[in-house]
Write an enzyme that holds these catalytic residues in place. Structure first.
Site, PDB file in Angstrom:
ATOM      1  N   LYS A 116       0.809  -1.216   0.000  1.00 23.86           N
ATOM      2  CA  LYS A 116       0.000   0.000   0.000  1.00 23.86           C
ATOM      3  C   LYS A 116       0.845   1.270   0.000  1.00 23.86           C
ATOM      4  CE  LYS A 116      -3.692  -2.603   0.296  1.00 23.86           C
ATOM      5  NZ  LYS A 116      -3.113  -3.944   0.347  1.00 23.86           N
ATOM      6  N   GLY A 164      -8.319  -6.821   4.119  1.00 28.63           N
ATOM      7  CA  GLY A 164      -9.336  -7.431   4.964  1.00 28.63           C
ATOM      8  C   GLY A 164      -9.501  -6.764   6.317  1.00 28.63           C
ATOM      9  N   GLU A 200      -1.237   7.747   7.435  1.00 27.96           N
ATOM     10  CA  GLU A 200      -1.864   8.785   6.634  1.00 27.96           C
ATOM     11  C   GLU A 200      -2.918   9.503   7.471  1.00 27.96           C
ATOM     12  OE1 GLU A 200      -3.371   6.578   3.315  1.00 27.96           O
ATOM     13  OE2 GLU A 200      -5.302   6.163   4.281  1.00 27.96           O
ATOM     14  N   LYS A 201      -3.282  10.681   7.030  1.00 26.99           N
ATOM     15  CA  LYS A 201      -4.308  11.459   7.705  1.00 26.99           C
ATOM     16  C   LYS A 201      -5.632  10.714   7.653  1.00 26.99           C
ATOM     17  CE  LYS A 201      -5.990  15.334   9.551  1.00 26.99           C
ATOM     18  NZ  LYS A 201      -5.575  15.802  10.885  1.00 26.99           N
ATOM     19  N   HIS A 208     -17.039   5.374   1.166  1.00 28.54           N
ATOM     20  CA  HIS A 208     -16.077   4.438   0.571  1.00 28.54           C
ATOM     21  C   HIS A 208     -16.607   4.107  -0.822  1.00 28.54           C
ATOM     22  CE1 HIS A 208     -13.472   0.570   1.072  1.00 28.54           C
ATOM     23  NE2 HIS A 208     -13.703   0.799  -0.203  1.00 28.54           N
ATOM     24  N   GLU A 288      -6.556   2.319  -2.060  1.00 23.03           N
ATOM     25  CA  GLU A 288      -5.800   1.145  -2.467  1.00 23.03           C
ATOM     26  C   GLU A 288      -6.384   0.592  -3.759  1.00 23.03           C
ATOM     27  OE1 GLU A 288      -6.123  -1.733   0.629  1.00 23.03           O
ATOM     28  OE2 GLU A 288      -8.232  -2.161   0.270  1.00 23.03           O
ATOM     29  N   ASN A 290      -7.320  -3.156  -5.442  1.00 19.68           N
ATOM     30  CA  ASN A 290      -7.437  -4.595  -5.271  1.00 19.68           C
ATOM     31  C   ASN A 290      -7.236  -5.278  -6.613  1.00 19.68           C
ATOM     32  OD1 ASN A 290      -8.155  -4.898  -2.398  1.00 19.68           O
ATOM     33  ND2 ASN A 290      -9.914  -3.664  -2.972  1.00 19.68           N
ATOM     34  N   ARG A 292      -7.813  -8.114  -8.068  1.00 22.55           N
ATOM     35  CA  ARG A 292      -8.569  -9.370  -8.155  1.00 22.55           C
ATOM     36  C   ARG A 292     -10.032  -9.051  -8.385  1.00 22.55           C
ATOM     37  NH1 ARG A 292     -11.103  -8.657  -3.367  1.00 22.55           N
ATOM     38  NH2 ARG A 292      -9.909  -7.815  -1.623  1.00 22.55           N
ATOM     39  N   VAL A 295     -15.662  -9.298  -4.029  1.00 23.46           N
ATOM     40  CA  VAL A 295     -16.868  -9.952  -3.526  1.00 23.46           C
ATOM     41  C   VAL A 295     -18.111  -9.299  -4.126  1.00 23.46           C
ATOM     42  CG1 VAL A 295     -18.256 -10.405  -1.467  1.00 23.46           C
ATOM     43  CG2 VAL A 295     -15.774 -10.629  -1.359  1.00 23.46           C
TER      44      VAL A 295
END
Length: 449
Positions: A116, A164, A200-201, A208, A288, A290, A292, A295
């Site tokens: 990350k 996770g 990070e702040k 999200h 970030e 992902n 892949r 879900v």
């Protein structure tokens, strides 16, 4: 062209991949632990191979056994699903060295984006907005505290190799920082065998928002709009919806273009998701990527009518994307509820056991991705998610009504589930008006239950 795929996973995602493979005329191989010998993905696949005892480290994380099963069955490719080995760069490299197609991005992209801190540096360099922070090498907790003071509290401590929800701590009081830093560092070491941390702040009460992208090997990248994943507990998503209630068409297109820029910066070549924090002022920041399938990918499939797994397989076998950005159209609204075998009213404790009876909801605009059936024994060794309930409506209000109807039809007898808790979310007035943020679940339902 790929003729046979080994699916290095279990549960509903293995079943979901098998279904697309069957439609593409591709043979499938299921791998399973001793605890999963009666699992649905084993029954549905064309072939199956036991790869070890119940613990994940001895089976679904056992790279030699999985590669041996692939070679033994003559499989051309491995689909890792999500979790387990899906973001393991060494596994992707070993597949390539064994002349097995890894259905995912190249190992360099996985390695780069899996760290990350390194991903933050790349995004900053590429002009992708990031939260103020420090991703350099941090020697010890004392140095970390000094960095945190410079950034300004509250701050978020994160594991560089995290995922996770592990190895993450929010710290508001500098007097608690060193203790929380050391705890997060130990947790990261235990879960990822890597205790590199960054700071990070902390963005207060954000949304999200994540953007689904697909990139091929010819420089083509498209985005499939966004998903709102703000309903979460301990950084684990509980319910998702698409599109978000807060994005205008202009903002959606802009975030999509930024996500595509991020993918190109990493020379990305598969399905992936760029996750952003979206603040109350409409600013967004890279969190970030992902590397892949996610879900929650079904809600994107539902509003775009794109089979994301099919596109992922096409890219892996060297084909160009089957569509351009102009071909992507959003239709209606989708919601996904994660159905878990857990007790929300006793600290969400897992509830494995035998399902004596199950009834899946149906009807127009209802999809269930699951691997359970009547008589199935949920093993205690893995994640508690047993199904994903996805609905589609012409409007968000219509989707909410349809989800309530579908949840009312969903019956699982023999184990405790979170179905009633999902009702609580849908009936909450803050969720109903779409103004909820990542603090919603704790503030409204968990801490006040």
């Amino acid at each position: 062209m790929i003729k046979k795929i080994l699916i290095a996973n279990r549960g509903e995602i293995a079943v979901r991949i098998i279904r697309t493979c069957r439609e593409m005329g591709i043979m499938t191989v299921a791998v399973y632990s001793e605890a999963d010998k009666d699992a649905l993905h084993v029954k549905l696949a064309d072939e199956s191979v036991c790869i070890g005892p119940a613990p994940s480290k001895d089976s679904y994380l056992n790279i030699p056994n999985i590669l041996s099963a692939c070679i033994l069955t003559g499989s051309d490719a491995i689909h890792p699903g999500f979790g387990f080995l899906s973001e393991n760069a060494d596994f992707a490299r070993m597949c390539r060295e064994c002349n097995i197609i890894f259905i995912g991005p190249n190992e360099n992209a996985i390695s780069l984006l899996g760290n990350k801190a390194a991903a933050r540096k790349l995004m900053k360099k590429s002009g992708v907005p990031v939260v103020d922070g420090y991703e350099g090498n941090i020697e010890n907790a004392k140095e970390a505290l000094s960095i945190a003071k410079e950034i300004g509290f509250p701050v978020m401590i994160k594991a560089a190799a995290g995922g996770g929800g592990k190895g993450i701590r929010i710290v508001r009081d500098e007097n608690l920082f060193i203790k929380e830093f050391n705890t997060a560092k130990s947790e990261a070491k235990a879960n990822f065998n890597d205790d590199e941390m960054y700071i990070e702040k902390f963005v207060e009460n954000p949304k999200h928002i994540e953007i689904q992208i697909i990139a091929d090997n010819y420089g083509n990248v498209i985005h499939l709009a966004e998903r709102d994943c703000s309903v979460q507990r301990k950084n684990q998503k509980v319910l998702e919806e698409a599109p978000s209630t807060v994005l205008t068409e202009e903002k959606r297109n802009y975030m999509g273009e930024v996500a595509k820029r991020a993918a190109r910066a990493a020379n990305y070549n598969s399905v992936g998701t760029i996750e952003f924090l979206y603040d109350k002022n409409g600013n967004f920041y890279f969190m970030e990527m992902n590397t892949r399938i996610q879900v929650e990918h079904p809600i994107t499939e539902t509003i775009t009518n794109v089979d994301i797994v099919k596109e992922q397989i096409r890219v892996a076998q060297g084909q160009k994307l089957s569509m351009t950005q102009d071909d992507v159209k959003i239709s209606g609204h989708a919601i996904e509820c994660r159905i878990n075998a857990e007790d929300p009213y006793h600290n969400f404790r897992p509830c494995p056991g035998v399902i004596s009876e199950v009834n899946f909801p149906g009807g127009l605009g209802v999809r269930v991705d699951s691997s359970i059936y009547s008589g199935y024994k949920i093993p205690p060794y893995y994640d508690s998610m047993i199904a994903k309930l996805i609905v589609h409506g012409k409007t968000r209000d219509a989707a909410i009504v349809r989800m309530k109807r579908a949840l009312d039809e969903f019956a699982v007898v023999g184990v405790t589930t979170n179905i009633d808790f999902q009702f609580s979310i849908l009936n909450d007035e803050v969720f109903a008006d779409g103004s909820y943020t990542t603090s919603f679940l704790n503030d409204r339902l968990v801490n006040n239950k």
